[in-house]
Scaffold this active site. Structure first.
Site, PDB file in Angstrom:
ATOM      1  NE  ARG A 118      -1.629  -2.408   2.730  1.00 18.65           N
ATOM      2  CZ  ARG A 118      -1.708  -3.688   2.310  1.00 18.65           C
ATOM      3  NH1 ARG A 118      -2.739  -4.079   1.631  1.00 18.65           N
ATOM      4  NH2 ARG A 118      -0.759  -4.559   2.614  1.00 18.65           N
ATOM      5  CB  THR A 119       3.418   2.632   2.270  1.00 12.66           C
ATOM      6  OG1 THR A 119       2.690   2.127   3.377  1.00 12.66           O
ATOM      7  CG2 THR A 119       3.938   4.016   2.586  1.00 12.66           C
ATOM      8  CE  LYS A 173      27.265  -3.311  -6.212  1.00  8.89           C
ATOM      9  NZ  LYS A 173      27.245  -2.296  -7.259  1.00  8.89           N
ATOM     10  NE  ARG A 182       7.098   0.757   4.808  1.00  9.81           N
ATOM     11  CZ  ARG A 182       5.872   0.221   4.788  1.00  9.81           C
ATOM     12  NH1 ARG A 182       5.723  -1.051   4.497  1.00  9.81           N
ATOM     13  NH2 ARG A 182       4.805   0.959   5.045  1.00  9.81           N
ATOM     14  CG  HIS A 193       3.438   3.981   8.552  1.00 10.48           C
ATOM     15  ND1 HIS A 193       3.578   4.864   7.483  1.00 10.48           N
ATOM     16  CD2 HIS A 193       3.031   2.795   8.013  1.00 10.48           C
ATOM     17  CE1 HIS A 193       3.274   4.215   6.363  1.00 10.48           C
ATOM     18  NE2 HIS A 193       2.944   2.968   6.665  1.00 10.48           N
TER      19      HIS A 193
HETATM   20  N1   CP Z   1      -0.299   0.044   5.819  1.00 10.88           N
HETATM   21  C1   CP Z   1       0.903  -0.225   5.266  1.00 10.88           C
HETATM   22  O1   CP Z   1       1.914   0.379   5.613  1.00 10.88           O
HETATM   23  O2   CP Z   1       0.881  -1.207   4.314  1.00 10.88           O
HETATM   24  P1   CP Z   1       2.149  -1.707   3.483  1.00 10.88           P
HETATM   25  O3   CP Z   1       3.100  -2.337   4.456  1.00 10.88           O
HETATM   26  O4   CP Z   1       1.599  -2.671   2.475  1.00 10.88           O
HETATM   27  O5   CP Z   1       2.776  -0.484   2.853  1.00 10.88           O
END
Ligand code: CP
Length: 304
Positions: free
Chosen positions: A54-55, A84, A105, A133
């Site tokens: 999703r993100t 590396k 991320r 998040h």
């Molecule tokens: N909600 C969320 O962060 O989903 P993903 O891990 O799929 O990005």
């Protein structure tokens, strides 16, 4: 540069800025459908050192709907950091030469903050360790406001893995800016850290803790439940002990008010019975779409 410089932590945003982001998201609803060219000269780099559906894809969809372009990688192993041993600092100092904004991320707490310190271009935290998040919290707030018509005055249960779940850490702090009642619902082993509860209370939140699903789902406007974060447990045997301890089933719907909505950041494993999906309580796939809208707003405010 836009009105926001970076988006690293929900702690960096006051209520005025959060409301401004949510109002901008509301303006993005029609832009998402009709598309725009406001970011057509901009390039977004997505650096995902951890899995995501999703993100990453909603950030990419948001940028494309605003006319911008996207580069990046979806797993550490294909980058020089994974393959590396390149440092995060060197990765950032390289990518800033290719793009106008970085969305990162990373499995380590503090990774987004460190990235912003090394970067000359804006950085957005798309999930840092078990810590934060922030764009998920903003899309959760946006979903609540859109579905319930307001945030102030609501009762909200945050359920499941409150210890390792980064979404609930950011959402709990974000909700503390509003006049809401928050139920923190988790088995003892997955309680939210006392330091975070203290911060929420200090920001004015009305917080109670409960331990059972029954207590969690009763008499609230919103149930926000989460996956037990297997990958964050130092010992998988500890995960096995709690993995089935907080599951919402169709039988629990009888305990809820008729207008209670259920949200989940997804992905889910066993904590939310798929039989709930076709009931009016289930709003988590509508919530997914709000991720595109909210992230369009964030990109516009930073780059627009
Ligand atoms: N909600 C969320 O962060 O989903 P993903 O891990 O799929 O990005």
């Amino acid at each position: 540069m836009g009105e926001l410089q970076n988006l690293i932590s929900i702690h960096d945003l006051d209520r005025k800025m959060i409301d401004h982001i949510l109002d901008t998201a509301a303006e993005m609803e029609s832009v998402a459908v009709n598309r725009s060219k406001i970011l057509d000269s901009k390039i977004m780099a997505v650096l995902f050192f951890e899995p995501s559906t999703r993100t990453r894809l909603s950030f990419e969809s948001a940028m494309l709907r605003l006319g911008g372009s996207v580069i990046g990688f979806a797993e550490a192993g294909v980058s020089s950091a994974g393959g590396k041993g390149e440092t995060l600092a060197d990765t950032i100092r390289t990518v800033e030469r290719y793009a106008d904004i970085i969305v990162i991320r990373h499995p380590l707490d503090g990774s987004a903050r460190v990235s912003a310190e090394f970067s000359k271009i804006p950085v957005i935290n798309a999930g840092s360790g078990s810590e934060e998040h922030p764009t998920q919290a903003l899309l959760d707030l946006y979903s609540i406001r859109k579905m319930k018509g307001k945030i102030d005055g609501l009762s909200i249960s945050l359920c499941g893995d409150l210890k390792y779940g980064r979404t609930v850490h950011s959402l709990g702090m974000a909700l503390s800016h509003y006049d809401v009642k928050i139920k923190l619902a988790a088995p003892q082993a997955l309680r939210m850290k006392p330091a975070i509860i203290e911060q929420m209370k200090k920001s004015g939140a009305d917080v109670v803790e409960v331990e059972t699903v029954e207590e969690a789902v009763k008499d609230v406007d919103v149930i926000y439940t989460t996956r037990i974060q297997k990958e964050r447990f130092p010992d998988v045997r500890e995960y096995d002990k709690v993995k089935d301890r907080f599951r919402i089933t169709v039988d629990d719907l009888n305990l809820m008010r008729e207008d209670t909505i259920i949200l989940h950041p997804l992905p889910r494993v066993d904590e939310l019975d798929p039989e709930i999906d076709n009931t009016p309580h289930a709003k988590y796939f509508d919530q997914v779409y709000n991720g595109v809208i909210l992230r369009m707003a964030v990109l516009k405010l930073i780059l627009g």
